[in-house]
Design an enzyme around this catalytic site. Structure first.
Site, PDB file in Angstrom:
ATOM      1  N   GLU A   1       0.790  -1.226   0.000  1.00  0.00           N
ATOM      2  CA  GLU A   1       0.000   0.000   0.000  1.00  0.00           C
ATOM      3  C   GLU A   1       0.822   1.277   0.000  1.00  0.00           C
ATOM      4  OE1 GLU A   1      -3.368   0.264   2.661  1.00  0.00           O
ATOM      5  OE2 GLU A   1      -3.587  -1.902   2.677  1.00  0.00           O
TER       6      GLU A   1
ATOM      7  N   ASP B   1      -2.670  -4.381   3.464  1.00  0.00           N
ATOM      8  CA  ASP B   1      -2.726  -4.598   4.919  1.00  0.00           C
ATOM      9  C   ASP B   1      -3.594  -5.800   5.295  1.00  0.00           C
ATOM     10  OD1 ASP B   1      -1.071  -2.494   5.376  1.00  0.00           O
ATOM     11  OD2 ASP B   1      -2.625  -1.073   5.940  1.00  0.00           O
TER      12      ASP B   1
ATOM     13  N   ASP C   1      -6.180  -6.656   6.973  1.00  0.00           N
ATOM     14  CA  ASP C   1      -7.490  -6.435   7.590  1.00  0.00           C
ATOM     15  C   ASP C   1      -8.536  -6.344   6.477  1.00  0.00           C
ATOM     16  OD1 ASP C   1      -7.002  -3.961   6.468  1.00  0.00           O
ATOM     17  OD2 ASP C   1      -6.740  -2.921   8.363  1.00  0.00           O
TER      18      ASP C   1
ATOM     19  N   GLU D   1     -10.117  -3.810   5.185  1.00  0.00           N
ATOM     20  CA  GLU D   1      -9.841  -2.742   4.223  1.00  0.00           C
ATOM     21  C   GLU D   1      -8.744  -3.188   3.261  1.00  0.00           C
ATOM     22  OE1 GLU D   1     -11.573   0.727   3.106  1.00  0.00           O
ATOM     23  OE2 GLU D   1     -11.967  -0.251   5.030  1.00  0.00           O
TER      24      GLU D   1
ATOM     25  N   TYR E   1       1.364  -5.033  13.149  1.00  0.00           N
ATOM     26  CA  TYR E   1       0.266  -4.252  12.565  1.00  0.00           C
ATOM     27  C   TYR E   1      -0.559  -3.578  13.645  1.00  0.00           C
ATOM     28  CZ  TYR E   1      -3.402  -3.018   9.262  1.00  0.00           C
ATOM     29  OH  TYR E   1      -4.283  -2.317   8.491  1.00  0.00           O
TER      30      TYR E   1
ATOM     31  N   ARG F   1      -3.613  -2.104  13.575  1.00  0.00           N
ATOM     32  CA  ARG F   1      -5.090  -2.151  13.615  1.00  0.00           C
ATOM     33  C   ARG F   1      -5.508  -3.568  14.014  1.00  0.00           C
ATOM     34  NH1 ARG F   1      -4.072   1.232   9.154  1.00  0.00           N
ATOM     35  NH2 ARG F   1      -4.821   3.358   9.533  1.00  0.00           N
TER      36      ARG F   1
ATOM     37  N   HIS G   1      -5.435 -11.066  14.401  1.00  0.00           N
ATOM     38  CA  HIS G   1      -4.073 -10.548  14.399  1.00  0.00           C
ATOM     39  C   HIS G   1      -3.449 -10.760  15.773  1.00  0.00           C
ATOM     40  CE1 HIS G   1      -4.821  -8.804  10.601  1.00  0.00           C
ATOM     41  NE2 HIS G   1      -5.554  -7.798  11.024  1.00  0.00           N
TER      42      HIS G   1
END
Length: 722
Positions: A9, A82, A84, A86, A300, A302, A345
């Site tokens: 990203e 990432d 997740d 999103e 990570y 989030r 996670h």
């Protein structure tokens, strides 16, 4: 040898990953989302099973073209956005743009940007997780439906530029509800009584609090009752009735998840949620660490899981053993329970405990180092033994009165050798020593000290307490807390004053309107239940279509009724006694992002504005004017003379009404960050200022102002050169 393209990203992440992969790998950045719903139109075909209309985001054409060219030049493409929902959706959109079959093993995920994690991810590619993509799309479509259909109603009925949102509106309502509680609160008087006692004559004093009268909980509601109790206690005989000694263990907090990181960074560092996530992103994606090159320093950021990888626990346990000793390392690695984990996670932790904060001092910026230190210390502490206190509770009789003295002494630091969790209110961890006492022992009274108190309203939300409440109520998800706060501030629904959120008149008006016509949109339980449904989509238990089909019909019906029934809503206007010097109209009080200000009602013909000054009624020490409260452009409060700029008196400290008893000059109050304060005389030549600690504080503040001024001037010069 086959050539492989890896798409991540951000450029920072690409740079860090590239050094872990061989020469047959090319790493490129998508710079976030490349496709989204159009901004200029609704973009959802309601009649066709809520089919979204995705378009390439304006300005991303060159990136898309570059990625397509790179993809054609390789044998394989791995999508490494990432880990997740999103990120899964970004991978799905990339697969569409690069003509990759999403059901093929094209997706690689990793929780940390380290060589073993990256190399392992490349060895185990997997298909795109369609359930996660579906959950992300459901949230996106749901928010688009609410935002794009409800916001125009607010534009027509209240004011242009407003917005309503599924999560933001509930958050504003929570802040409004708290403000209503504060406004409706009626303080009640109560008294407490403290006895200063001694075990023997001339020995050290200790405190005992009154806890019971005639065997019932002590409730003293006025001064007359207090005086009666004081009189009787002064005549009573004090005897120890019971002594309880025990050991209290205080366990460490679990490693950080997104919400707890935002809370502690707010309490301890003064960071907003947005700043915390921005700095954490930098630590995750990789920073230049000496000769090591770019290194990802944390996992990570989030996540709502407190799970820790066994390898990371083993590394931490070895570090604790070597640094602190065996007594600081528990027999078994601790396991922390997780209420709900969105994507399994790990918790937020350092990628290696060997990267100690001390070793990174020259590689990180001040803010990066402060946040990394918080994460590193919290993780190490979470793997350590509990702190141990020796506590003693002494019950004392004095006629019909019962008193209690408590003592506490830290016996073993345990995890507290490294880290203590921040609290909204300061927690007293100091030792409280009591003399050795025995049941039946008589005590000597030194003094009875009654104190008057008044009950206080519930406190306004700070950023830390707001995030904590949103998490507890299941509203939004950790990754959404920062943008929620930014949105409600930006729309003018709330303001942040002294680090606490207060609703504006606009906030109250919009929430009341939504409460009347769109109760579900501002209902905490409904919003939390919707988050649960989104989780169920990610787990494959329900579908995006089912969620939207259940939500939309009643929402559309309510929207139509509201549009018909709501008339034009007039916002309340507060007219001041200050005349506009440009056109003569009386100026009105407006609410800005950083508080209230005066504006000419003749806008847009007259655009005159002024700061709204709060008169303290205290005379300026330099002229005959009064001192007024002012605000900086960022909303920080300071005090200055009302005759500015003719009079240049200004101070960051709080002016007091009582004059100095020594020289009669103005007295000021200086607040420290930890809640302590000092009062001092403004007259530098006053004898009370000699050797006063305030002198050093004021010099520090002057230097800080000078440095900020120099920095601002340098930036201004640079911008002019450009």
């Amino acid at each position: 040898m086959a050539k492989t393209l890896v798409v991540v990203e951000s450029p920072a992440k690409a740079k860090t990953i590239e050094k872990f992969l061989g020469k047959n790998y090319t790493v490129r950045a998508s710079m976030g989302h490349l496709r989204d719903l159009p901004k200029s139109q609704f973009g959802i075909d309601i009649e066709n099973n809520f089919l979204p209309k995705y378009i390439n985001i304006r300005g991303k054409g060159d990136i898309i073209k570059s990625l397509k060219t790179a993809a054609k030049a390789v044998d394989k493409v791995y999508l490494a956005s990432d880990p997740d929902r999103e990120g899964e959706a970004i991978a799905w959109h990339l697969a569409h743009l690069l003509n990759i079959a999403p059901e093929k093993p094209c997706r690689i995920v990793f929780n940390e940007i380290t060589k073993p994690a990256i190399q392992n991810a490349v060895k185990h590619p997997q298909p795109i997780n369609f359930d996660r993509v579906d959950a992300q799309q459901a949230r996106r479509l749901l928010d688009r439906i609410v935002g794009y259909q409800l916001s125009p109603l607010l534009w027509r009925k209240v004011r242009k530029g407003l917005s309503a949102g599924r999560v933001q509106s509930v958050t504003v309502k929570m802040i409004c509800d708290r403000e209503k509680e504060i406004q409706a609160f009626v303080p009640e008087e109560y008294w407490t009584i403290l006895a200063k006692l001694r075990a023997k004559p001339k020995t050290a004093l200790f405190d005992a609090n009154l806890i019971s009268i005639d065997g019932k909980k002590a409730v003293i509601s006025d001064e007359a009752q207090s005086n009666l109790s004081k009189s009787e206690l002064e005549q009573a005989e004090y005897k120890v009735t019971e002594v309880k000694q025990r050991e209290r263990r205080r366990n460490p907090s679990p490693p950080f998840i997104t919400s707890s990181l935002q809370q502690d960074a707010s309490r301890k560092l003064g960071f907003t949620s947005r700043k915390t996530m921005m700095v954490a992103q930098q630590l995750y994606e990789g920073l230049e660490i000496g000769k090591s090159g770019p290194v990802g320093l944390i996992t990570y950021m989030r996540t709502d899981s407190t799970r820790i990888a066994e390898s990371a626990q083993a590394e931490a346990r070895e570090y604790i053993l070597q640094k602190f000793g065996a007594e600081y390392r528990p027999d078994k690695p601790p396991v922390y329970s997780t209420k709900k984990s969105q994507d399994a996670h790990e918790a937020i932790r350092p990628t290696s405990v060997e990267f100690t904060p001390d070793s990174l001092g020259n590689s990180l910026s001040k803010d990066q180092l402060r946040l990394y230190t918080l994460i590193w210390e919290r993780f190490i502490a979470s793997q350590m033994t509990p702190a141990v206190y020796d506590t003693i509770t002494v019950d004392i009789s004095a006629g019909r009165y019962g008193l209690r003295a408590t003592g506490s002494k830290l016996k073993f630091k345990g995890f507290m050798a490294v880290y203590i969790e921040g609290k909204d209110e300061t927690e007293n961890d100091k030792d409280i020593n009591l003399p050795e006492l025995q049941a039946g022992q008589l005590l000597k009274l030194h003094k009875i000290l009654p104190s008057q108190h008044f009950t206080e309203p519930p406190p306004r939300y700070t950023e830390a307490s707001l995030v904590k409440t949103l998490e507890e109520k299941g509203i939004g998800r950790p990754s959404t807390y920062a943008p929620i706060v930014e949105t409600i501030l930006g729309r003018g629904y709330v303001v942040r004053i002294d680090k606490k959120f207060q609703p504006t008149e606009l906030g109250f008006v919009v929430v009341d309107l939504l409460q009347e016509y769109f109760q579900a949109i501002v209902d905490v339980e409904f919003t939390a239940a919707m988050e649960d449904r989104l989780d169920e989509i990610a787990e494959g238990k329900t579908s995006r279509l089912e969620l939207l089909a259940n939500f939309y019909p009643s929402f559309a019906e309510t929207l139509a009724q509201a549009d018909e029934q709501i008339g034009q809503v007039e916002l309340p206007v507060e007219v001041s006694e200050v005349q506009c010097e440009n056109c003569g109209r009386f100026m009105v009080v407006k609410q800005g992002r950083y508080g209230k200000f005066l504006a000419c009602p003749g806008f847009p013909e007259c655009r005159n504005t002024k700061p709204l000054l709060k008169d303290t009624g205290i005379k300026c020490p330099k002229c005959d004017g009064n001192i007024v409260e002012r605000r900086t452009k960022r909303g920080k409060i300071f005090h200055g003379c009302q005759n500015y700029p003719e009079c240049d008196f200004v101070t960051w400290d709080i002016p007091l009404s009582d004059a100095c008893q020594t020289c009669g000059a103005l007295m000021l109050r200086h607040n420290y960050k930890n809640g302590r304060f000092i009062t001092y005389c403004n007259n530098e030549g006053c004898p009370t200022r000699e050797n006063s600690p305030i002198n050093k504080e004021l010099i520090k503040k002057e230097k800080k102002v000078e440095n900020n001024t120099d920095e601002t001037n340098n930036k201004s010069k640079k911008s002019k050169r450009k």
